[in-house]
Design an enzyme around this catalytic site. Structure first.
Site, mmCIF file in Angstrom:
data_model
loop_
_atom_site.group_PDB
_atom_site.id
_atom_site.type_symbol
_atom_site.label_atom_id
_atom_site.label_comp_id
_atom_site.label_asym_id
_atom_site.label_seq_id
_atom_site.Cartn_x
_atom_site.Cartn_y
_atom_site.Cartn_z
ATOM 1 N N ASN A 1 -2.639 0.471 -4.124
ATOM 2 C CA ASN A 1 -2.842 -0.809 -3.588
ATOM 3 C C ASN A 1 -2.607 -1.817 -4.305
ATOM 4 O O ASN A 1 -4.257 -1.608 -4.527
ATOM 5 C CB ASN A 1 -3.995 -0.743 -1.957
ATOM 6 C CG ASN A 1 -3.971 -2.086 -1.330
ATOM 7 O OD1 ASN A 1 -4.772 -3.109 -1.347
ATOM 8 N ND2 ASN A 1 -3.169 -2.021 0.199
ATOM 9 N N ARG B 1 -2.968 -6.412 -3.170
ATOM 10 C CA ARG B 1 -3.473 -6.811 -1.720
ATOM 11 C C ARG B 1 -4.038 -8.656 -2.074
ATOM 12 O O ARG B 1 -4.773 -8.474 -2.964
ATOM 13 C CB ARG B 1 -4.126 -6.525 -1.034
ATOM 14 C CG ARG B 1 -5.996 -6.162 -1.244
ATOM 15 C CD ARG B 1 -6.318 -5.717 -0.137
ATOM 16 N NE ARG B 1 -7.320 -4.885 -0.510
ATOM 17 C CZ ARG B 1 -7.944 -3.821 -1.425
ATOM 18 N NH1 ARG B 1 -6.608 -3.375 -2.018
ATOM 19 N NH2 ARG B 1 -9.057 -4.148 -1.774
ATOM 20 N N SER C 1 0.983 -1.070 0.291
ATOM 21 C CA SER C 1 0.439 0.063 0.249
ATOM 22 C C SER C 1 1.204 1.403 0.057
ATOM 23 O O SER C 1 1.837 1.311 0.464
ATOM 24 C CB SER C 1 -1.344 0.089 1.399
ATOM 25 O OG SER C 1 -1.870 0.608 1.442
ATOM 26 N N HIS D 1 -20.840 11.206 5.091
ATOM 27 C CA HIS D 1 -21.062 12.085 6.216
ATOM 28 C C HIS D 1 -21.041 13.716 5.464
ATOM 29 O O HIS D 1 -21.099 14.778 6.074
ATOM 30 C CB HIS D 1 -21.103 12.217 7.597
ATOM 31 C CG HIS D 1 -19.151 12.521 7.009
ATOM 32 N ND1 HIS D 1 -17.972 11.510 6.283
ATOM 33 C CD2 HIS D 1 -18.294 13.095 7.517
ATOM 34 C CE1 HIS D 1 -16.662 11.515 6.274
ATOM 35 N NE2 HIS D 1 -16.982 13.052 7.158
ATOM 36 N N GLY E 1 -4.126 -6.116 15.099
ATOM 37 C CA GLY E 1 -3.556 -5.915 15.250
ATOM 38 C C GLY E 1 -1.592 -5.714 14.826
ATOM 39 O O GLY E 1 -0.541 -6.114 15.485
ATOM 40 N N GLY E 2 -2.276 -5.250 13.623
ATOM 41 C CA GLY E 2 -1.196 -4.687 12.780
ATOM 42 C C GLY E 2 -0.643 -3.563 13.436
ATOM 43 O O GLY E 2 -0.742 -2.697 14.876
ATOM 44 N N HIS F 1 -2.676 7.598 -4.379
ATOM 45 C CA HIS F 1 -2.995 6.161 -3.157
ATOM 46 C C HIS F 1 -2.883 4.928 -4.624
ATOM 47 O O HIS F 1 -3.543 4.504 -5.441
ATOM 48 C CB HIS F 1 -4.357 6.539 -2.587
ATOM 49 C CG HIS F 1 -4.747 4.905 -2.105
ATOM 50 N ND1 HIS F 1 -6.143 4.183 -1.914
ATOM 51 C CD2 HIS F 1 -3.695 3.748 -1.207
ATOM 52 C CE1 HIS F 1 -5.720 2.830 -2.250
ATOM 53 N NE2 HIS F 1 -4.970 2.697 -1.280
#
Length: 310
Positions: free
Chosen positions: A110, A112, A94, A181, A264-265, A108
């Site tokens: 990425n 994966r 990423s 939003h 838990g990265g 950006h």
């Protein structure tokens, strides 16, 4: 064909090197710092590469990560209950690039891979990825170029799902990078795909590679064209204000950020996507008819950029 994790890892690590080398050359001043890390809990680790204070890029982060575990986070199982109780293996690259010049857009990308396994049952796996562009002072020719390259990345894969791949994943990108939003797009889109496994591993992996390999071709010509454009302090302040939308999306909606934090990265590597400096202004309204208003009134409205060039 069973997914080949060694092959995927090799590709992602090679892509990280090629992208950081190209960005270093484009910047001409700063170099990437390399941080090799291991997970404190569970297996896995990665390599985070970050460039700061460059001549062209205020900050650029390119992160390779590989994590495994026995319990998937809530963000992964909420819409995929069949993943519960499976051992998982996630791997990806990423990157986010925040330029100095407000006439150069943020980018950006990425790519994966994910697989979840359980004894006695077939594995559940898929690939995903994409790239998207977030301008501040946008140019139509740059938007057209970005989407032309995105379409090129899809050109050889029309048979993957028997549909127009570019239009499908462009629409998915427009839908995904939408701030509900604000009722506003984060940028001008690009490509976004996930859960791809229907064509089998070989074709799915080939498409993932094509998307990853086309990122530099899409972004660097725009950087080169706009990096020396003169800008005012007002334009810089507008860039810093609009960066706030990037923060809002990544912390509220982005699935990768949520998955990383909940599984838990490594926090520093996950949050490297955030811009280094952001300004917040209460109830800011661009002056009607201004270049700042043009961004939201025109450029951030999803449209068919490819056919604007015809």
């Amino acid at each position: 064909m069973t997914p080949n994790t060694d092959q995927i890892r090799q590709y992602l690590q090679t892509l990280q090197v090629s992208i950081t080398d190209a960005l270093t050359s484009a910047d001409g001043g700063a170099k990437f710092l390399v941080d090799n890390w291991r997970r404190e809990s569970g297996e896995g680790g990665g390599k985070t590469m970050v460039l700061t204070g460059g001549d062209v890029f205020e900050q650029a982060g390119v992160n390779f990560s590989e994590v495994t575990g026995d319990n998937l986070p809530a963000s992964a199982t909420a819409h995929r209950p069949e993943l519960a109780g499976r051992h998982f293996h996630a791997m990806g690259l990423s990157l986010v690039v925040h330029p100095n010049n407000p006439h150069v857009p943020t980018s950006h990308a990425n790519v994966r891979f994910f697989i979840a396994e359980k004894t006695g049952e077939p594995p559940i796996w898929w690939v995903g990825g994409g790239f998207d562009l977030t301008p501040y002072y946008a140019y139509t020719e740059d938007c057209v170029h970005w989407h032309q390259v995105a379409k090129q990345a899809c050109a050889d894969f029309g048979s993957v799902t028997n549909s127009d791949i570019y239009n499908k994943y462009k629409q998915w990108c427009d839908d995904y990078f939408h701030l509900k939003h604000r009722n506003e797009a984060r940028g001008i889109g690009g490509l976004f795909f996930d859960d791809l496994n229907q064509p089998g591993f070989e074709q799915s992996f080939a498409f993932m590679r094509s998307v990853g390999d086309h990122y530099l071709e899409a972004y660097l010509p725009i950087v080169e064209k706009r990096k020396d454009t003169a800008y005012t302090n007002q334009e810089k302040q507008f860039q810093l204000y609009r960066r706030g939308r990037y923060v809002e999306f990544n912390l509220v909606y982005d699935r990768g950020t949520l998955f990383g934090l909940q599984s838990g990265g490594r926090t520093e590597s996950i949050l490297m996507s955030l811009p280094p400096v952001v300004n917040w202004q209460y109830n800011y309204q661009a002056e009607p008819g201004s270049d700042e208003a043009l961004l939201t009134d025109y450029y951030l409205k999803p449209r068919d950029w490819i056919n604007l060039s015809k």
